[in-house]
Design a protein around this motif. Structure first.
Motif, mmCIF file in Angstrom:
data_model
loop_
_atom_site.group_PDB
_atom_site.id
_atom_site.type_symbol
_atom_site.label_atom_id
_atom_site.label_comp_id
_atom_site.label_asym_id
_atom_site.label_seq_id
_atom_site.Cartn_x
_atom_site.Cartn_y
_atom_site.Cartn_z
ATOM 1 N N LYS A 2 0.821 -1.106 -0.045
ATOM 2 C CA LYS A 2 0.634 -0.084 -0.110
ATOM 3 C C LYS A 2 1.437 1.644 -0.275
ATOM 4 O O LYS A 2 2.018 1.541 0.918
ATOM 5 C CB LYS A 2 -1.286 0.103 1.531
ATOM 6 C CG LYS A 2 -1.882 -1.109 1.032
ATOM 7 C CD LYS A 2 -2.549 -1.107 3.068
ATOM 8 C CE LYS A 2 -4.228 -1.496 2.484
ATOM 9 N NZ LYS A 2 -5.006 -1.972 3.571
ATOM 10 N N MET A 3 0.471 2.089 -0.438
ATOM 11 C CA MET A 3 1.210 3.752 -0.431
ATOM 12 C C MET A 3 1.271 4.062 0.092
ATOM 13 O O MET A 3 -0.222 4.374 0.681
ATOM 14 C CB MET A 3 0.578 4.279 -1.595
ATOM 15 C CG MET A 3 0.989 5.649 -2.176
ATOM 16 S SD MET A 3 0.703 6.740 -4.052
ATOM 17 C CE MET A 3 1.989 5.636 -4.603
ATOM 18 N N LYS A 4 1.092 5.016 1.139
ATOM 19 C CA LYS A 4 1.572 5.583 2.533
ATOM 20 C C LYS A 4 1.191 7.137 1.790
ATOM 21 O O LYS A 4 2.336 7.892 1.480
ATOM 22 C CB LYS A 4 2.894 5.560 3.257
ATOM 23 C CG LYS A 4 2.722 4.342 3.706
ATOM 24 C CD LYS A 4 4.193 4.196 4.819
ATOM 25 C CE LYS A 4 3.656 2.980 5.651
ATOM 26 N NZ LYS A 4 4.881 2.102 6.413
ATOM 27 N N PHE A 5 0.001 7.593 2.052
ATOM 28 C CA PHE A 5 0.260 8.944 1.994
ATOM 29 C C PHE A 5 0.341 10.307 3.104
ATOM 30 O O PHE A 5 0.747 9.530 3.855
ATOM 31 C CB PHE A 5 -0.718 9.635 1.665
ATOM 32 C CG PHE A 5 -1.675 9.385 0.292
ATOM 33 C CD1 PHE A 5 -1.577 9.438 -0.976
ATOM 34 C CD2 PHE A 5 -2.473 7.617 0.845
ATOM 35 C CE1 PHE A 5 -2.157 9.048 -2.291
ATOM 36 C CE2 PHE A 5 -2.950 7.495 -0.926
ATOM 37 C CZ PHE A 5 -2.737 7.915 -1.604
ATOM 38 N N SER A 6 1.389 11.851 2.488
ATOM 39 C CA SER A 6 2.143 11.686 3.674
ATOM 40 C C SER A 6 2.047 13.191 2.735
ATOM 41 O O SER A 6 2.839 14.035 2.193
ATOM 42 C CB SER A 6 3.467 11.934 4.266
ATOM 43 O OG SER A 6 4.291 13.334 4.400
ATOM 44 N N LEU A 7 1.275 14.291 3.414
ATOM 45 C CA LEU A 7 0.797 15.773 2.667
ATOM 46 C C LEU A 7 2.234 16.294 2.960
ATOM 47 O O LEU A 7 3.323 16.167 4.285
ATOM 48 C CB LEU A 7 -0.192 16.380 3.300
ATOM 49 C CG LEU A 7 -1.790 15.961 2.717
ATOM 50 C CD1 LEU A 7 -2.882 16.553 3.402
ATOM 51 C CD2 LEU A 7 -1.536 15.690 1.087
ATOM 52 N N ALA A 50 1.562 13.483 -3.183
ATOM 53 C CA ALA A 50 0.630 12.340 -2.264
ATOM 54 C C ALA A 50 2.000 11.332 -1.020
ATOM 55 O O ALA A 50 0.564 11.683 -0.562
ATOM 56 C CB ALA A 50 1.555 11.398 -3.826
ATOM 57 N N ASN A 51 3.704 11.659 -1.574
ATOM 58 C CA ASN A 51 3.919 11.349 -0.192
ATOM 59 C C ASN A 51 5.590 12.505 -0.365
ATOM 60 O O ASN A 51 5.949 12.720 -1.135
ATOM 61 C CB ASN A 51 3.938 9.717 -0.133
ATOM 62 C CG ASN A 51 4.571 9.539 -1.379
ATOM 63 O OD1 ASN A 51 5.041 9.072 -1.149
ATOM 64 N ND2 ASN A 51 4.301 8.234 -1.758
ATOM 65 N N GLU A 52 6.564 11.760 0.516
ATOM 66 C CA GLU A 52 7.514 12.303 0.759
ATOM 67 C C GLU A 52 8.930 11.957 -0.320
ATOM 68 O O GLU A 52 9.088 12.774 -1.049
ATOM 69 C CB GLU A 52 8.413 12.252 2.361
ATOM 70 C CG GLU A 52 9.795 12.216 2.340
ATOM 71 C CD GLU A 52 10.270 11.931 3.992
ATOM 72 O OE1 GLU A 52 11.098 12.977 4.048
ATOM 73 O OE2 GLU A 52 9.821 11.221 4.665
ATOM 74 N N LYS A 53 8.369 10.617 -0.480
ATOM 75 C CA LYS A 53 9.149 10.220 -1.517
ATOM 76 C C LYS A 53 9.037 10.599 -3.154
ATOM 77 O O LYS A 53 10.177 10.990 -3.222
ATOM 78 C CB LYS A 53 9.286 8.264 -1.780
ATOM 79 C CG LYS A 53 9.924 7.907 -0.796
ATOM 80 C CD LYS A 53 9.776 6.919 -1.273
ATOM 81 C CE LYS A 53 10.716 5.703 0.160
ATOM 82 N NZ LYS A 53 10.373 4.051 0.066
ATOM 83 N N THR A 54 7.604 10.612 -3.449
ATOM 84 C CA THR A 54 7.390 11.421 -4.667
ATOM 85 C C THR A 54 7.688 12.932 -4.717
ATOM 86 O O THR A 54 7.695 13.337 -6.240
ATOM 87 C CB THR A 54 5.819 11.558 -4.771
ATOM 88 O OG1 THR A 54 4.745 11.979 -3.929
ATOM 89 C CG2 THR A 54 4.906 9.411 -5.400
ATOM 90 N N ARG A 55 6.861 13.120 -3.357
ATOM 91 C CA ARG A 55 7.383 14.618 -3.339
ATOM 92 C C ARG A 55 9.512 15.263 -3.826
ATOM 93 O O ARG A 55 9.141 16.009 -4.577
ATOM 94 C CB ARG A 55 7.285 15.512 -2.111
ATOM 95 C CG ARG A 55 7.089 17.257 -2.072
ATOM 96 C CD ARG A 55 6.596 16.704 -0.219
ATOM 97 N NE ARG A 55 6.642 16.701 0.601
ATOM 98 C CZ ARG A 55 6.007 15.830 1.128
ATOM 99 N NH1 ARG A 55 4.506 15.441 0.128
ATOM 100 N NH2 ARG A 55 5.664 15.111 2.056
#
Length: 311
Positions: A2-7, A50-55
């Motif tokens: 599951k992808m973890k979301f993190s604003l 989306a989350n820290e990695k994609t950010r």
């Protein structure tokens, strides 16, 4: 998995949204909002929120995004509104330096290849020219995925710097490509549409309007010097060597490097002079970044801060 979301933080989110809105409004007003603008904006926002990695990836890709925006925005104030366009002098210099004597005539190399070409050459030329942006971006993603963010960021920023140097020269010296002189003569005709030139033979071979769709959106045809097509793979090769990539990767890069140089002339999109100046532009950008900017404290602090963000 599951992808973890993190604003992002509220401050970061607001800044990004404000910049996105301002960019969208300015683009719609001065350039014209197109589907690709919408796609890039949505993609960037999805990655950023989306989350820290994609950010980190979204922020890391900014040099490539700024490159695309800068090129697109040259439509707002074309270079031929700043300085006069050169068509004849460049053509004559190419003929003087690299002219080919055939049957009592002197042809520039582009004219020679317009007459002497083969389906195999046309196919390879198309493949090489399709790689002028995807190969650098793929190499950048390779570095990023290896988590060598230092080399990645150096490469991405030099890629942007080389483009900005090239764009600056476009305004200093607006110049027509060889296909323009061959098709239209030596009188500049403003708002001339983009032209596939020799790459039309690739489209004909495949039976699809691939290059037609690309060159139909050319921001400015009077921006032939230097050949940035010829510059990009020089930057890629430099950082591939710096990264100590294996011979397989170096070989692929070198093949595309030489292939793009050849195709630029073979397809009548650039003079040999343009190619040589493109190579020089790449070397100048690398030297300026590595041996000047990175020695300046304020720039090194900016670089380190940027690097720490995307690590």
């Amino acid at each position: 998995m599951k992808m973890k979301f993190s604003l992002p933080s509220a401050k970061e989110g607001i800044v990004v949204l404000v910049i996105t809105v301002v960019f969208s409004l300015l683009t719609a007003t001065f350039v014209g909002f197109r589907p690709e603008h919408f796609f890039l904006i949505v993609l960037f926002l999805l990655l950023f929120f989306a989350n820290e990695k994609t950010r980190k990836l979204a922020v890391g890709l900014l040099p490539f995004l700024i490159f695309g925006i800068s090129y697109d925005w040259m439509r707002v104030y074309p270079n031929y509104m700043v300085n006069p366009i050169d068509v004849e002098n460049l053509y004559n210099l190419e003929k003087f330096l690299f002219g080919i004597h055939i049957d009592g005539q002197i042809l520039i190399p582009c004219e020679y290849f317009a007459i002497h070409n083969t389906p195999i050459g046309d196919f390879l030329a198309g493949i090489f020219y399709l790689g002028w942006v995807p190969v650098p971006i793929a190499f950048g993603m390779y570095l990023y995925c290896l988590k060598d963010r230092n080399i990645y960021l150096r490469f991405a920023m030099v890629f942007l710097l080389v483009n900005l140097l090239g764009f600056t020269f476009y305004y200093i010296y607006p110049a027509a490509p060889p296909w323009y002189a061959i098709n239209y003569g030596f009188e500049p005709i403003l708002n001339t549409p983009g032209n596939m030139a020799g790459l039309a033979r690739f489209d004909a071979l495949l039976g699809i309007p691939l290059f037609d769709s690309i060159y139909g959106r050319n921001a400015n045809v009077f921006a032939a010097v230097p050949s940035l097509h010829s510059a990009y793979l020089v930057v890629v090769l430099f950082y591939a060597i710096k990264k100590k990539c294996n011979w397989g990767i170096l070989s692929v890069i070198s093949i595309f490097l030489i292939g793009i140089w050849f195709t630029a002339v073979y397809s009548s999109h650039h003079y040999i002079i343009d190619v040589l100046l493109g190579i020089l532009c790449a070397l100048a950008g690398i030297a300026l970044f590595e041996y000047v900017l990175m020695k300046l404290n304020w720039f090194k602090m900016f670089f380190d801060k940027y690097l720490n963000y995307i690590k």
